[in-house]
Scaffold this motif. Sequence first.
Motif, PDB file in Angstrom:
ATOM      1  N   ALA A  38      45.340  44.948  15.200  1.00 52.56           N
ATOM      2  CA  ALA A  38      45.327  46.008  16.209  1.00 52.56           C
ATOM      3  C   ALA A  38      44.175  45.815  17.192  1.00 52.56           C
ATOM      4  N   TYR A  39      43.026  45.417  16.683  1.00 52.70           N
ATOM      5  CA  TYR A  39      41.859  45.192  17.540  1.00 52.70           C
ATOM      6  C   TYR A  39      42.108  44.029  18.502  1.00 52.70           C
ATOM      7  N   LEU A  40      42.655  42.926  18.001  1.00 53.27           N
ATOM      8  CA  LEU A  40      42.943  41.780  18.860  1.00 53.27           C
ATOM      9  C   LEU A  40      44.000  42.124  19.900  1.00 53.27           C
ATOM     10  N   ALA A  41      45.032  42.866  19.483  1.00 53.37           N
ATOM     11  CA  ALA A  41      46.073  43.278  20.431  1.00 53.37           C
ATOM     12  C   ALA A  41      45.492  44.194  21.501  1.00 53.37           C
ATOM     13  N   TYR A  42      44.549  45.044  21.101  1.00 52.03           N
ATOM     14  CA  TYR A  42      43.916  45.970  22.045  1.00 52.03           C
ATOM     15  C   TYR A  42      43.198  45.208  23.152  1.00 52.03           C
ATOM     16  N   TRP A  43      42.355  44.247  22.774  1.00 52.00           N
ATOM     17  CA  TRP A  43      41.602  43.534  23.793  1.00 52.00           C
ATOM     18  C   TRP A  43      42.470  42.576  24.591  1.00 52.00           C
ATOM     19  N   ALA A  44      43.537  42.080  24.008  1.00 48.50           N
ATOM     20  CA  ALA A  44      44.500  41.294  24.784  1.00 48.50           C
ATOM     21  C   ALA A  44      45.117  42.157  25.880  1.00 48.50           C
ATOM     22  N   ALA A  45      45.427  43.411  25.543  1.00 50.88           N
ATOM     23  CA  ALA A  45      45.960  44.345  26.537  1.00 50.88           C
ATOM     24  C   ALA A  45      44.924  44.648  27.620  1.00 50.88           C
ATOM     25  N   MET A  46      43.646  44.790  27.233  1.00 49.83           N
ATOM     26  CA  MET A  46      42.600  45.055  28.228  1.00 49.83           C
ATOM     27  C   MET A  46      42.451  43.878  29.192  1.00 49.83           C
ATOM     28  N   LEU A  47      42.520  42.657  28.668  1.00 43.26           N
ATOM     29  CA  LEU A  47      42.428  41.480  29.530  1.00 43.26           C
ATOM     30  C   LEU A  47      43.612  41.421  30.496  1.00 43.26           C
ATOM     31  N   ARG A  48      44.773  41.792  30.006  1.00 44.00           N
ATOM     32  CA  ARG A  48      45.969  41.793  30.868  1.00 44.00           C
ATOM     33  C   ARG A  48      45.835  42.820  31.986  1.00 44.00           C
ATOM     34  N   ILE A  49      45.286  43.993  31.661  1.00 40.14           N
ATOM     35  CA  ILE A  49      45.091  45.030  32.671  1.00 40.14           C
ATOM     36  C   ILE A  49      44.072  44.558  33.714  1.00 40.14           C
ATOM     37  N   CYS A  50      42.984  43.942  33.260  1.00 40.91           N
ATOM     38  CA  CYS A  50      41.981  43.428  34.196  1.00 40.91           C
ATOM     39  C   CYS A  50      42.581  42.379  35.122  1.00 40.91           C
TER      40      CYS A  50
END
Length: 437
Positions: free
Chosen positions: A361-373
């Motif tokens: 969940a943590y890795l998926a979260y930051w992957a999503a943040m990178l995609r948003i950026c």
Amino acid sequence: MLPMLVALLTLSPLRALVAAESGLDLPLAIDQLLLLGFALLGFGGIVLGRGRLLRFERNPTLTATILLTAVFAVGAWTSASLSEWAKEWLKWLVIAGLIWQLSFARGARWRWLVYAVAVAAAGNALVGLYIFLGGSGTDHLLILGRFYRAFGTFGQPNPFGGFMGIALPICSMAAWGTAGRLWATWRAGDSVRTAQVAQWLAWTASALLVAAALLASWSRGTWLGIAVAALCLMIARPRRRLHGLLLALLAVALTVALWQTGILPDALVARLTSSLVDLVAINDVRGIDAHAGNYAVIERLAHWQAAVEMARDHPFFGVGLGNYSVRYAQYRLINWQLPLGHAHNTYLNLLAETGMVGLFAYLAYWAAMLRICWSLRHHADPFARSLGLGLLGCWIYLAAHSFFDYLFVNTLFLHIGVLLSVQAILHRQTHSALQLE
């Protein structure tokens, strides 16, 4: 409200300093008092602002944060200490609250959120440089015979370096964006205002201060993290990815050439190579003799092994968020009796505390943040696009440094929460503009 936010971000890192140096017996720590005051002020503003309390906009940053917080909540059932679980879980709840509250900002007010983080980072950088030049420090932090590792108001160099590493991409890209705006104004034949030049100078000065303090922290994890972030920003900044890749390759080739020719300072080279050799060569620290030259690395590896053993016994949901130090005695190596509070590796720490479910969940979260950026490249404002790249650099830095430390300590989660709020605002603006088109 904004002055209170600046005070919160600037003064909250004083927690360690106040606890160590003052004789005050406060019911709450300084960061908790400031956060409580900010929350009450924000709640009052929301209630008085035409009933925005129940307002909820399309906000993938906030949604993802709420989901991650919900996953981490499962750890309450597996925790040996609910109080330790609550301390860590509440950090993510506060991050979600900051995103929800601050993302209501409209117009250009979001810029003040970035200014608040920059002021906090520059202020702590000044304290760190004062320590580095001999204004304070202890003997075990002495380096190069006459300087001290900078630790700002954090009490320890590594989290201080982490703060500098998170702030540097934002300050650097803000300086770059402001310079680009000045250049465009000059090329268009318009007069450059004094306020614009002053803003560029302020951003440039803050970036230089933070960079100097980052170096003065003498933190290897910080240096490696910022190197990875810088390479990624070199690739992402040009419009054509090929140009970015060539620029990154040129930077790597130049660094290798400087390394091989002995131009780089010997102290920096020795600081990096000594730890990398041990990290690569040692698989099991049991039976390894620790000495002054390898103690920090061996200590870190010993705590990594303890985290792996915890994960083997609790593979799915872990031992509970924040419970690494509580369960450490059951898994520690014989020569390493004291827990350090965490495993000095965010991924192994989360694997031990939240299991494979929490780590995924943590890795998926930051992957999503990178995609948003990455989507912020389409923002209409060039300065906002530069800040979007700065945020990308922040999260890449956090991901890289997390291999060597756990950075959600002290009050860094507050600064991360504010930067996530800026990301949420810029994403909303970008999405709205694309819809209008």
